[in-house]
Design a protein around this motif. Structure first.
Motif, PDB file in Angstrom:
ATOM      1  N   ARG A 213       0.816  -1.216   0.000  1.00  0.00           N
ATOM      2  CA  ARG A 213       0.000   0.000   0.000  1.00  0.00           C
ATOM      3  C   ARG A 213       0.849   1.264   0.000  1.00  0.00           C
ATOM      4  NH1 ARG A 213      -4.897   2.049   1.357  1.00  0.00           N
ATOM      5  NH2 ARG A 213      -5.799  -0.010   1.679  1.00  0.00           N
ATOM      6  N   ILE A 214       0.458   2.247  -0.831  1.00  0.00           N
ATOM      7  CA  ILE A 214       0.949   3.617  -0.721  1.00  0.00           C
ATOM      8  C   ILE A 214      -0.105   4.390   0.054  1.00  0.00           C
ATOM      9  CG2 ILE A 214       1.589   5.711  -1.967  1.00  0.00           C
ATOM     10  CD1 ILE A 214       2.423   3.922  -4.312  1.00  0.00           C
ATOM     11  N   HIS A 215       0.216   4.851   1.229  1.00  0.00           N
ATOM     12  CA  HIS A 215      -0.767   5.485   2.102  1.00  0.00           C
ATOM     13  C   HIS A 215      -1.134   6.879   1.615  1.00  0.00           C
ATOM     14  CE1 HIS A 215      -0.715   2.524   5.499  1.00  0.00           C
ATOM     15  NE2 HIS A 215       0.344   2.144   4.810  1.00  0.00           N
ATOM     16  N   SER A 216      -2.333   7.321   1.969  1.00  0.00           N
ATOM     17  CA  SER A 216      -2.846   8.626   1.566  1.00  0.00           C
ATOM     18  C   SER A 216      -2.606   9.626   2.694  1.00  0.00           C
ATOM     19  CB  SER A 216      -4.343   8.536   1.251  1.00  0.00           C
ATOM     20  OG  SER A 216      -4.581   7.643   0.179  1.00  0.00           O
ATOM     21  N   LEU A 217      -1.632  10.509   2.502  1.00  0.00           N
ATOM     22  CA  LEU A 217      -1.308  11.505   3.512  1.00  0.00           C
ATOM     23  C   LEU A 217      -2.013  12.835   3.248  1.00  0.00           C
ATOM     24  CD1 LEU A 217       2.530  10.879   3.898  1.00  0.00           C
ATOM     25  CD2 LEU A 217       0.612   9.802   5.110  1.00  0.00           C
TER      26      LEU A 217
END
Length: 366
Positions: A213-217
């Motif tokens: 996962r690429i997290h949503s910042l």
């Protein structure tokens, strides 16, 4: 109960006949009764109006209102504009009392302004700011450090994530979700999807590997006067925010992916899907089931017809249709040509028989 004079004031148009006539609701011309306001704003509704029993009606500009047996009427030059004003005047909105229901949970540091309504079982997170006159229906959740502007209307079951910034006069229909994580994943090594995109089809020798996962910042920023339809989802940005411009209206069942930037006064119709990272200009209209690929630009004033699939940049002012999208006149010409194909193939087959002699009887010249 309303009077014809009240509607005339809303429309800024004069009453013809008796302005004191009262009615309970608006109605289609053919089914209108004596206590209804018949909406017959086109000559096409003239015959239906004569069969109904309305005493008052809204008619098209220049109509002879007395010929329909009416006691009073208002004529309008633009039907849909009049419809907007009439429906706004007659809509009493959701049944919500000012105040906070005792079942509401409010987090530490939340700032709830005066005149706010919050319905049963809503959850307001820590440090949320709710503007004056906002109405929040039952079972709504708002994540921490989110700002909801003045006079907002957030209907049943809406979910708003953390750090979202929403302007004034916002409307969210039931079930909308704003601020979910974006759909971003990667692998340790180059995968078959990445390679096939570079080569337009050759995956090489794909390696089986898990998705990380690429997290949503980032979050979501929404301007003033935006409306979001039922069960629509707007994802957070990965680093920068997803942005919805002032005055944009979004229909039901729309998905707006992470990092999209949508301009002002756009109309986005049902079942539209926007992949991540695209920029949409001002006053763009995307018809139902339009699909927009990732990381492209759509210019101002573009109109995309229903089910159009947009894979490349669209210049400002273009009207497009089809899969893949082309100019609308080109798409219609292609459709006409496609419909003619069976007949053209039959003609070609007959011509081939004539040229080759196939299908003809043999002739004995001896």
């Amino acid at each position: 109960m309303f009077t014809l004079d009240q509607i005339a004031a809303t429309l800024g148009r004069p009453v013809q006949g008796d302005g004191s006539l009262t009615f309970d609701r608006a109605s289609e011309p053919g089914s209108a009764g004596p206590n209804d306001l018949a909406l017959a704003m086109s000559p096409a509704y003239g015959d239906a109006l004569r069969t109904g029993k309305a005493r008052a009606a809204i008619l098209w500009d220049g109509a002879d209102w007395e010929s329909f047996g009416l006691s009073g009427a208002i004529t309008v030059p633009r039907a849909r504009l009049a419809m907007a004003a009439i429906t706004a005047a007659l809509d009493d909105g959701p049944d919500m009392n000012v105040g906070i229901h005792p079942t509401v949970i409010i987090g530490d540091g939340a700032d709830i302004a005066e005149g706010v309504s919050i319905g049963p079982y809503a959850v307001i997170g820590a440090n949320v700011v709710v503007g004056r006159g906002a109405r929040i229906a039952a079972h709504v959740t708002i994540g921490r450090q989110t700002r909801l502007g003045e006079d907002a209307l957030v209907l049943q079951g809406v979910r708003i994530g953390s750090h979202v910034h929403i302007g004034d006069r916002f409307v969210a229909q039931p079930g909308a979700i704003i601020g979910a994580d974006g759909f971003s994943f990667t692998t340790e090594f180059e995968n078959g999807v990445e390679r096939s995109r570079k080569t337009l089809g050759d995956q090489g020798d794909p390696v089986r590997q898990p998705w990380g996962r690429i997290h949503s910042l980032g979050s979501v920023r929404i301007g003033d006067d935006v409306e979001v339809g039922a069960n629509t989802t707007i994802d957070k940005g990965t680093i920068a925010d997803t942005v919805i411009g002032r005055g944009t209206k979004i229909d039901n069942l729309v998905h707006i992916g992470h990092n999209n930037r949508i301009g002002e006064d756009c109309l986005i119709c049902g079942q539209v899907g926007l992949a991540g990272g695209s920029t949409v200009g001002h006053q763009v209209v995307l018809g139902g089931q339009v699909g927009v690929s990732d990381n492209i630009t759509i210019g101002d004033h573009v109109v995309a017809g229903g089910a159009t699939k947009i894979f490349t940049r669209v210049r400002a002012g273009e009207v497009i249709l089809g899969n893949p999208a082309v100019k609308m006149e080109t798409a219609l010409a292609m459709q006409r040509a496609t419909r003619r194909l069976p007949r053209a193939l039959e003609a070609l087959s007959e011509l081939r028989k004539t040229v080759t002699g196939k299908g003809q009887g043999t002739r004995d010249d001896g």
